[in-house]
Design a protein around this motif. Structure first.
Motif, PDB file in Angstrom:
ATOM      1  N   LYS A  47       0.859  -1.181   0.000  1.00  0.00           N
ATOM      2  CA  LYS A  47       0.000   0.000   0.000  1.00  0.00           C
ATOM      3  C   LYS A  47       0.893   1.228   0.000  1.00  0.00           C
ATOM      4  N   GLY A  48       0.305   2.377  -0.146  1.00  0.00           N
ATOM      5  CA  GLY A  48       1.086   3.616  -0.120  1.00  0.00           C
ATOM      6  C   GLY A  48       0.193   4.779   0.258  1.00  0.00           C
ATOM      7  N   SER A  49       0.793   5.778   0.885  1.00  0.00           N
ATOM      8  CA  SER A  49       0.012   6.925   1.343  1.00  0.00           C
ATOM      9  C   SER A  49      -0.629   7.677   0.182  1.00  0.00           C
ATOM     10  N   ALA A  50       0.007   7.633  -0.987  1.00  0.00           N
ATOM     11  CA  ALA A  50      -0.532   8.338  -2.150  1.00  0.00           C
ATOM     12  C   ALA A  50      -1.387   7.424  -3.039  1.00  0.00           C
ATOM     13  N   ILE A  51      -1.474   6.166  -2.651  1.00  0.00           N
ATOM     14  CA  ILE A  51      -2.229   5.204  -3.464  1.00  0.00           C
ATOM     15  C   ILE A  51      -3.631   5.064  -2.865  1.00  0.00           C
ATOM     16  N   LYS A  52      -4.524   5.924  -3.319  1.00  0.00           N
ATOM     17  CA  LYS A  52      -5.894   5.934  -2.822  1.00  0.00           C
ATOM     18  C   LYS A  52      -6.869   5.885  -3.999  1.00  0.00           C
ATOM     19  N   GLY A  53      -7.996   5.215  -3.793  1.00  0.00           N
ATOM     20  CA  GLY A  53      -9.007   5.147  -4.835  1.00  0.00           C
ATOM     21  C   GLY A  53      -8.526   4.358  -6.041  1.00  0.00           C
ATOM     22  N   ASN A  54      -8.814   4.908  -7.209  1.00  0.00           N
ATOM     23  CA  ASN A  54      -8.459   4.214  -8.459  1.00  0.00           C
ATOM     24  C   ASN A  54      -7.024   4.529  -8.883  1.00  0.00           C
ATOM     25  N   LYS A  55      -6.099   4.175  -7.998  1.00  0.00           N
ATOM     26  CA  LYS A  55      -4.673   4.336  -8.283  1.00  0.00           C
ATOM     27  C   LYS A  55      -3.955   3.048  -7.897  1.00  0.00           C
ATOM     28  N   ILE A  56      -2.984   2.661  -8.689  1.00  0.00           N
ATOM     29  CA  ILE A  56      -2.145   1.505  -8.358  1.00  0.00           C
ATOM     30  C   ILE A  56      -0.694   1.849  -8.645  1.00  0.00           C
TER      31      ILE A  56
END
Length: 229
Positions: free
Chosen positions: A165-174
């Motif tokens: 996971k990542g702090s900037a990886i939210k919603g429709n982001k991978i």
């Protein structure tokens, strides 16, 4: 009376010899002269003819055998074999739900994680498995949408297993793993891409499961297209 019996015996003998000669010549194709000459020369014309006939018969059988083998054997060169050239050629993506996401690339290094190779958790994902670029690569996603262990198919990248996971990886982001920064920029960068959900995860992923996925026998022909580390 004696002369008559004698003549009959002589006549029968002549007829027998004539019949024998005719039969012998017809069957063996060898004349009496040939036999006599052959014996005189220390050789046998009959043996020669039999040898020739035997050789001819063997040759004929050999030719038949070769013809049989030729009819049963098929040689196919690599140029004649037609089959799927890429992984996407063997996957019916229409069977899976899809969505459009923003996909970026990341590495295990400082530029993406803030960790150096000397860090004890360098290259270790949130799930606990080591980062990997392979037939099934490790990727990061929003875990509320795609739990750990979820398998996605990303056209142009391949199979990705949600392991991080990542702090900037939210919603429709991978985030897609690559071994080096150069590969991130040269092979991917940042793209809007339609992804396919192959299997929803249950929140768990182990090295054993990841290894088993990457050793899927039917897909090994495509593995070198993805394997980097």
């Amino acid at each position: 009376m004696i002369n008559l019996r004698f003549l009959r015996r002589v006549g029968m003998s002549v007829l027998f010899v004539g019949a024998f000669y005719t039969t012998f010549s017809t069957v063996s194709n060898v004349s009496a002269y040939d036999v006599i000459v052959g014996v005189h020369d220390g050789s046998s014309k009959v043996d020669e003819i039999n040898y020739k006939n035997h050789s001819t018969r063997d040759t004929t059988l050999m030719e038949k055998s070769l013809n049989y083998q030729k009819s049963k054997t098929t040689y196919v060169s690599s140029e004649q074999i037609e089959g799927p050239k890429t992984l996407e050629d063997v996957i019916n993506l229409e069977e899976y739900p899809s969505t459009t996401v923003t996909a970026t690339g990341y590495t295990a290094g400082v530029e993406s994680t803030g960790k150096t190779p000397s860090h004890p958790e360098y290259g270790i994902t949130y799930s606990g498995v080591q980062v990997k670029r392979d037939l099934y690569s490790t990727i990061a996603a929003d875990l509320t949408m795609y739990p750990i262990g979820t398998i996605l198919y990303v056209p142009g990248y391949g199979y990705g297993v949600v392991a991080d996971k990542g702090s900037a990886i939210k919603g429709n982001k991978i985030d897609l793993y690559y071994p080096t920064v150069e590969e991130v920029y040269n092979e991917w960068g940042k793209k809007e891409v339609q992804i396919y959900v192959i299997k929803k995860g249950d929140g768990n992923l182990s090295e054993e499961v990841l290894t088993k996925l990457n050793e899927t026998e039917a897909l090994q022909v495509f593995r070198e297209q993805f394997k980097k580390s």
